[in-house]
Design a protein around this motif. Structure first.
Motif, mmCIF file in Angstrom:
data_model
loop_
_atom_site.group_PDB
_atom_site.id
_atom_site.type_symbol
_atom_site.label_atom_id
_atom_site.label_comp_id
_atom_site.label_asym_id
_atom_site.label_seq_id
_atom_site.Cartn_x
_atom_site.Cartn_y
_atom_site.Cartn_z
ATOM 1 N N GLY A 161 0.667 -1.339 -0.147
ATOM 2 C CA GLY A 161 0.098 0.556 -0.001
ATOM 3 C C GLY A 161 0.513 1.000 -0.169
ATOM 4 N N SER A 162 2.306 1.412 1.271
ATOM 5 C CA SER A 162 3.000 2.527 0.645
ATOM 6 C C SER A 162 3.491 2.387 -0.124
ATOM 7 C CB SER A 162 4.028 2.217 1.856
ATOM 8 O OG SER A 162 3.376 2.450 3.034
ATOM 9 N N LEU A 163 4.337 1.537 -1.318
ATOM 10 C CA LEU A 163 4.080 1.718 -2.592
ATOM 11 C C LEU A 163 3.967 3.170 -3.904
ATOM 12 C CD1 LEU A 163 6.411 -1.581 -2.412
ATOM 13 C CD2 LEU A 163 7.223 1.089 -2.924
ATOM 14 N N ALA A 164 1.870 2.098 -3.463
ATOM 15 C CA ALA A 164 1.432 2.403 -4.893
ATOM 16 C C ALA A 164 1.508 4.253 -4.151
ATOM 17 C CB ALA A 164 0.486 1.173 -4.169
ATOM 18 N N MET A 181 8.895 1.198 6.195
ATOM 19 C CA MET A 181 9.136 1.967 5.725
ATOM 20 C C MET A 181 10.434 2.304 5.056
ATOM 21 S SD MET A 181 8.493 5.274 9.115
ATOM 22 C CE MET A 181 6.590 5.564 9.850
ATOM 23 N N GLU A 182 11.511 1.850 5.127
ATOM 24 C CA GLU A 182 12.950 1.580 4.898
ATOM 25 C C GLU A 182 13.160 1.284 3.666
ATOM 26 O OE1 GLU A 182 14.999 -0.086 8.024
ATOM 27 O OE2 GLU A 182 15.010 1.368 9.432
ATOM 28 N N LYS A 183 11.817 -0.002 3.555
ATOM 29 C CA LYS A 183 11.662 -1.272 2.129
ATOM 30 C C LYS A 183 10.586 -0.130 1.519
ATOM 31 C CE LYS A 183 9.311 -4.968 3.315
ATOM 32 N NZ LYS A 183 8.754 -6.012 4.146
ATOM 33 N N ARG A 234 11.052 10.387 12.571
ATOM 34 C CA ARG A 234 10.634 10.791 10.974
ATOM 35 C C ARG A 234 11.668 10.088 9.726
ATOM 36 N NH1 ARG A 234 7.828 16.853 8.679
ATOM 37 N NH2 ARG A 234 6.679 15.898 9.814
ATOM 38 N N TYR A 235 10.292 10.030 9.010
ATOM 39 C CA TYR A 235 11.196 9.424 7.527
ATOM 40 C C TYR A 235 10.688 9.541 6.302
ATOM 41 C CZ TYR A 235 13.106 4.912 10.410
ATOM 42 O OH TYR A 235 13.588 3.991 10.470
ATOM 43 N N GLY A 236 11.547 10.097 5.336
ATOM 44 C CA GLY A 236 11.385 11.000 4.233
ATOM 45 C C GLY A 236 11.620 10.292 3.105
#
Length: 141
Positions: free
Chosen positions: A69-72, A101-103, A130-132
Protein backbone atom coordinates in the motif's frame (compact mmCIF):
# COMPACT_ATOMS: atom_id res chain seq x y z
CA UNK A 1 -16.89 9.30 15.07
CA UNK A 2 -19.93 10.89 13.43
CA UNK A 3 -19.53 14.30 15.03
CA UNK A 4 -15.75 14.78 15.10
CA UNK A 5 -13.74 12.31 13.07
CA UNK A 6 -15.84 11.89 9.92
CA UNK A 7 -16.47 15.63 9.40
CA UNK A 8 -12.71 16.26 9.66
CA UNK A 9 -11.94 13.53 7.12
CA UNK A 10 -14.59 14.81 4.71
CA UNK A 11 -13.29 18.38 5.09
CA UNK A 12 -9.81 17.23 4.06
CA UNK A 13 -11.22 15.43 1.00
CA UNK A 14 -13.00 18.65 0.00
CA UNK A 15 -9.96 20.81 0.67
CA UNK A 16 -7.78 18.67 -1.61
CA UNK A 17 -10.53 18.02 -4.25
CA UNK A 18 -10.51 14.27 -3.56
CA UNK A 19 -6.87 13.80 -4.54
CA UNK A 20 -5.71 13.06 -0.99
CA UNK A 21 -7.28 11.32 1.97
CA UNK A 22 -7.89 8.00 3.67
CA UNK A 23 -8.14 4.81 1.65
CA UNK A 24 -9.84 1.71 3.06
CA UNK A 25 -8.06 -1.61 2.51
CA UNK A 26 -9.96 -4.84 1.93
CA UNK A 27 -8.56 -8.29 1.22
CA UNK A 28 -9.09 -9.52 -2.33
CA UNK A 29 -10.23 -12.91 -1.08
CA UNK A 30 -13.38 -12.43 0.95
CA UNK A 31 -13.31 -8.63 1.08
CA UNK A 32 -12.53 -8.36 4.81
CA UNK A 33 -11.64 -4.84 5.98
CA UNK A 34 -8.03 -4.92 7.15
CA UNK A 35 -7.24 -1.24 7.70
CA UNK A 36 -6.53 2.02 5.94
CA UNK A 37 -3.81 4.08 4.28
CA UNK A 38 -3.56 7.83 4.06
CA UNK A 39 -1.75 10.36 1.97
CA UNK A 40 -2.35 14.03 2.53
CA UNK A 41 -0.60 17.34 3.07
CA UNK A 42 -0.79 19.03 6.44
CA UNK A 43 -3.81 21.32 6.72
CA UNK A 44 -1.65 24.44 6.59
CA UNK A 45 1.19 22.95 4.56
CA UNK A 46 2.05 23.05 0.88
CA UNK A 47 0.24 20.62 -1.40
CA UNK A 48 3.53 19.18 -2.71
CA UNK A 49 4.59 17.71 0.66
CA UNK A 50 2.41 14.97 2.16
CA UNK A 51 2.34 12.52 5.02
CA UNK A 52 1.98 8.79 4.36
CA UNK A 53 0.18 6.77 7.03
CA UNK A 54 -1.32 3.37 7.61
CA UNK A 55 -3.15 1.41 10.28
CA UNK A 56 -3.76 -2.28 9.78
CA UNK A 57 -5.58 -4.79 11.91
CA UNK A 58 -3.20 -7.09 13.74
CA UNK A 59 -4.40 -10.09 11.69
CA UNK A 60 -2.99 -8.35 8.59
CA UNK A 61 0.49 -7.70 10.00
CA UNK A 62 3.45 -9.42 8.38
CA UNK A 63 1.65 -10.14 5.11
CA UNK A 64 3.15 -7.35 2.99
CA UNK A 65 0.09 -5.11 2.94
CA UNK A 66 1.83 -2.12 4.55
CA UNK A 67 4.67 -2.25 2.05
CA UNK A 68 2.38 -2.81 -0.95
CA UNK A 69 0.00 0.00 0.00
CA UNK A 70 2.82 2.42 0.81
CA UNK A 71 4.53 1.76 -2.52
CA UNK A 72 1.25 2.31 -4.36
CA UNK A 73 0.66 5.67 -2.66
CA UNK A 74 4.26 6.78 -3.22
CA UNK A 75 3.86 5.96 -6.91
CA UNK A 76 0.58 7.87 -7.10
CA UNK A 77 2.01 10.84 -5.21
CA UNK A 78 5.14 11.18 -7.30
CA UNK A 79 3.72 10.30 -10.73
CA UNK A 80 0.13 11.58 -10.65
CA UNK A 81 -0.07 14.22 -7.93
CA UNK A 82 3.23 16.06 -8.43
CA UNK A 83 4.49 15.50 -4.91
CA UNK A 84 7.87 16.98 -3.99
CA UNK A 85 8.31 14.90 -0.84
CA UNK A 86 6.52 12.37 1.36
CA UNK A 87 7.16 11.63 5.02
CA UNK A 88 5.93 9.17 7.63
CA UNK A 89 6.20 9.10 11.40
CA UNK A 90 6.08 6.39 14.04
CA UNK A 91 7.22 5.64 17.56
CA UNK A 92 10.93 4.89 17.79
CA UNK A 93 10.16 1.42 19.23
CA UNK A 94 7.89 0.46 16.31
CA UNK A 95 10.49 -1.59 14.44
CA UNK A 96 7.94 -3.19 12.10
CA UNK A 97 6.64 0.14 10.83
CA UNK A 98 10.17 1.50 10.57
CA UNK A 99 11.12 -1.52 8.44
CA UNK A 100 8.18 -0.86 6.09
CA UNK A 101 9.34 2.74 5.69
CA UNK A 102 12.86 1.58 4.88
CA UNK A 103 11.65 -1.07 2.40
CA UNK A 104 9.66 1.57 0.53
CA UNK A 105 12.68 3.86 0.20
CA UNK A 106 12.09 6.33 3.00
CA UNK A 107 15.12 7.22 5.12
CA UNK A 108 15.38 8.38 8.69
CA UNK A 109 15.38 12.19 8.84
CA UNK A 110 15.20 12.74 12.59
CA UNK A 111 13.58 12.29 15.95
CA UNK A 112 10.24 13.89 16.79
CA UNK A 113 8.28 14.47 20.00
CA UNK A 114 5.31 12.20 20.68
CA UNK A 115 1.97 14.07 20.73
CA UNK A 116 0.22 14.33 24.09
CA UNK A 117 -2.70 12.15 23.00
CA UNK A 118 -0.29 9.29 22.22
CA UNK A 119 1.65 9.35 25.49
CA UNK A 120 -0.28 6.34 26.82
CA UNK A 121 1.00 4.05 24.03
CA UNK A 122 3.75 1.60 24.91
CA UNK A 123 7.13 3.05 23.99
CA UNK A 124 5.99 6.67 23.76
CA UNK A 125 8.52 7.58 26.42
CA UNK A 126 11.28 6.71 23.91
CA UNK A 127 10.09 9.31 21.40
CA UNK A 128 9.18 9.22 17.77
CA UNK A 129 10.97 9.21 14.43
CA UNK A 130 10.33 10.70 11.03
CA UNK A 131 11.28 9.15 7.71
CA UNK A 132 11.10 10.85 4.34
CA UNK A 133 11.72 10.61 0.62
CA UNK A 134 11.87 13.19 -2.14
CA UNK A 135 10.66 12.74 -5.71
CA UNK A 136 14.30 12.65 -6.88
CA UNK A 137 15.19 9.92 -4.39
CA UNK A 138 12.10 7.93 -5.40
CA UNK A 139 12.99 8.21 -9.09
CA UNK A 140 16.50 6.88 -8.41
CA UNK A 141 15.20 3.69 -6.74
Amino acid sequence: MRELVMPAIVAEYRRWHGEFGLFAVHEKDGGAFIGWFSLWPESEGPREDAELGYRLRKAAWGRGYATEGSLALLHKGFTELGMRSVWAETLAVNSRSRRVMEKTGLTLTGEIPVPEDMQVIYGADQGGVRYGITREQWQQR
